[in-house]
Design a protein around this motif. Sequence first.
Motif, PDB file in Angstrom:
ATOM      1  N   THR A 333      88.038 -10.808  50.037  1.00 47.28           N
ATOM      2  CA  THR A 333      89.246 -11.613  49.840  1.00 47.28           C
ATOM      3  C   THR A 333      90.158 -10.995  48.794  1.00 47.28           C
ATOM      4  O   THR A 333      91.337 -11.319  48.725  1.00 47.28           O
ATOM      5  CB  THR A 333      88.877 -13.037  49.396  1.00 47.28           C
ATOM      6  OG1 THR A 333      87.966 -12.951  48.291  1.00 47.28           O
ATOM      7  CG2 THR A 333      88.212 -13.802  50.529  1.00 47.28           C
ATOM      8  N   PRO A 353      94.122  -7.109  55.851  1.00 45.52           N
ATOM      9  CA  PRO A 353      93.286  -8.241  55.437  1.00 45.52           C
ATOM     10  C   PRO A 353      91.808  -7.952  55.696  1.00 45.52           C
ATOM     11  O   PRO A 353      91.461  -7.328  56.696  1.00 45.52           O
ATOM     12  CB  PRO A 353      93.779  -9.395  56.325  1.00 45.52           C
ATOM     13  CG  PRO A 353      95.154  -9.011  56.733  1.00 45.52           C
ATOM     14  CD  PRO A 353      95.160  -7.514  56.825  1.00 45.52           C
ATOM     15  N   ASP A 381      84.431 -11.805  47.562  1.00 45.13           N
ATOM     16  CA  ASP A 381      84.298 -12.076  48.987  1.00 45.13           C
ATOM     17  C   ASP A 381      84.506 -13.548  49.332  1.00 45.13           C
ATOM     18  O   ASP A 381      84.687 -14.395  48.446  1.00 45.13           O
ATOM     19  CB  ASP A 381      82.957 -11.551  49.534  1.00 45.13           C
ATOM     20  CG  ASP A 381      81.756 -12.407  49.130  1.00 45.13           C
ATOM     21  OD1 ASP A 381      81.942 -13.554  48.663  1.00 45.13           O
ATOM     22  OD2 ASP A 381      80.628 -11.923  49.279  1.00 45.13           O
ATOM     23  N   SER A 382      84.479 -13.827  50.617  1.00 40.10           N
ATOM     24  CA  SER A 382      84.812 -15.169  51.098  1.00 40.10           C
ATOM     25  C   SER A 382      83.751 -16.208  50.743  1.00 40.10           C
ATOM     26  O   SER A 382      83.964 -17.401  50.918  1.00 40.10           O
ATOM     27  CB  SER A 382      85.018 -15.138  52.627  1.00 40.10           C
ATOM     28  OG  SER A 382      83.928 -14.496  53.254  1.00 40.10           O
TER      29      SER A 382
END
Lengths: 425, 358
Positions: A333, A353, A381-382
Amino acid sequence: MTMSFKGKPSRRAFLKGAAAAGGTLASASVAKAAGDPLITEVQEWASATGEGVDATPYGLPIEYESDVVRRNVEWLTADTISSINFTPIHALDGTITPQGCAFERHHSGAIELKKEDYRLMINGLVDQPLVFTYEDLERFPRENRVYFCECAANTGMEWAGAQLNGAQFTHGMIHNMEYSGISLRSLLEEAGLGAAGDLKDKWVYVEGADASSNGRSIPMEKALDDVLVAFKANGEALRKEHGYPVRLVVPGWEGNMWIKWLRRIEVTDQAIESREETSKYTDTLEDGTSRKWTWVMDAKSVVTSPSPQSPIKHGKGPLVITGLAWSGRGAITGVDVSVDGGKNWMPARLGAPGTDKALTRFYLDYNWQGEEMFLQARAKDSSGYVQPSKSELREVRGLNSIYHNNCIQTWWVKANGEAENVEVS
Amino acid sequence: MSKFLKLIAGTALASSLIAAPALAEKMGLGRTALPEEVAAWDLDVAPDGTGLPVGSGDALVGEEVFAEACAICHGDFAEGVDNWPKLAGGADTLDHDDPLKTVGSYWPYLSTTWDYVNRSMPFGNAQSLTPDEVYAIVAYILYSNDLIEDDFVLSNETFLDVEMPNAGGFILDDRETSEAHFWKAEPCMADCKDTVEITMRAAVLDVTPDEEGAEEAAAPAAAEAAVVAEAAAPAEEAAPVVEEPVAVAAIDADLAKKGEKVFKKCKACHQVGEKAKNKTGPVLNGIINRNIASVDGFKYSKPMKALGEEGKTWTPEEMAAFLTKPKKYLKGTKMSFAGLKKEKDIAAVTEYLKTFQE
């Protein structure tokens, strides 16, 4: 992995002109009195003809790029047949790793297995044990996915201290390809999982056809989720060193589980606890106990340029700082970059992205004034995970873990543009 | 609830995945696997002994089999040769710096050892051992680790009687709890620490390999990069090439040079040149046209010794036959190398070896 510390200090020869010129290199932007002969004089290539089509039916990179190759570290292993080499990540851009320079890891060498001789067996707790040929596999519904494959030992030599001077060697046990293949789920369903009963505590043991017979146990949840049985990478057949004709793709999980030359899939009611999931790929903590089943690769990033093998040669002014980030827990992210060893951070720009369990390229467009830098990158990260520093990792795990070192890397970029692998407080 | 479900709880991996796969349409692809086929490939052995064939062996027999099949890399006492794995020792070192992880000190299940020896060993000649030989080798490894007495017979029936010292030494992946603090909402962006000092430099203990590929690159800088000599193989320093008057026919220098590259495949086990020593394989100085199995101090396999006793020599022709498929040329050779596929590689490496005639 036994560390031996041989070798003399070696100074790389890359800086030839740069150091002498004190950072003010002659370049195309500095016009010479009579003009640049590359422009004012007719060059050979602008006059004579080049190579015709078909000169190289399957093309390799031009000779000027012949230093962009995989390299190994001889002292790491007893023999190249059971060894590893490293992707030249310092010299690549974008995110897709060309197959020809994507790292290799074999336990009994890269075998040559023809499609005609290929068989894939499914057995164990299935309704009907089956054998597939390569052609059978091609008839299942196919999908395309881009995933990174990272060896759990990537950066493993750096646990005890800064050791190897180059992003290729510290972080090059990774590649990222677009796979075409079929879901493992579709094969399991073809054999039928009724015989397995409750799937929650079942496993899938996968095994390769080479002499090492490398095998790993994968929990059924993962096997039914996103695991692929792949036969193409980046649009063409897998290379033999990556498991031609068929390999397993286990997204986000350690590379050792991505069985090459896949020959057998067995549904079991327990983990087999093979050599590669007990004696290797387990992580010993400071008190001597070891973690096992540490399959997921945590979020990680590294600046690939500038770096020891990719020094700054252009002097002061605009500088592209770039690198790679990835996470086995989801998508990247964001990536932050520090030029002062982690005191202050700047958000980098993502080349595109982040996508699930795949490499993400980042850039920081920087105005370098010739100052020393302690360059670092930090991935997010997500799942909300933030890449830890080396000392944060060591606090939890000690120094003996070998695998899963996802710490923040530091490059000491000096005034002359040269860079070195260091640790900082 | 299964152990691994706990592990991955909280990730996007929902248990709905395993809810209803059974309803899927069959494609009707593939064919039934025959019992003989499953038996031929399904060799794995689980911790509870599932998959073990009937058989037995003890450490005394194991010592002999081990000496023949394993000692070349793992040493007569399972102590490991060069960088090859040590299989014995290391008890109580797991909480030390650089712990020694062996079958005795680290491996939690005996099944792993049996399974690995049976399916993956010996290196270069895998799946050539009988079940009894595997039981015997495993017994010898256990004996070398002081885990059984020499009169203990390891079999499919006594298998689970052996206690592995580190059986309780493992925990399941606990990163999501022990490292929960790595999931931070917003990491620090400014003034995150007071000082930044270098605490360690890679250049101090430079173990980075030189960039071989760069030598071939067009850039002139490459020549300098190649100058830095690695402390590795003394063989590289020696290579006196052609200067010495030698008994054999004139050497094709170009071919020998190509052979030097091919020889990289041999270097893991064989040395040549002035300071060469016997390693995993014998020194190869003067090998061409010399009696087979005649290097002092090297422990040849029985069949190789027998060839030597017959008076055979390593003529280029014999060497070519051997290098094409070592195991086929001489069943029982210790050389685990698979062979050179290309005739020109064999010719080249033979020419290279000729440059080391004594």
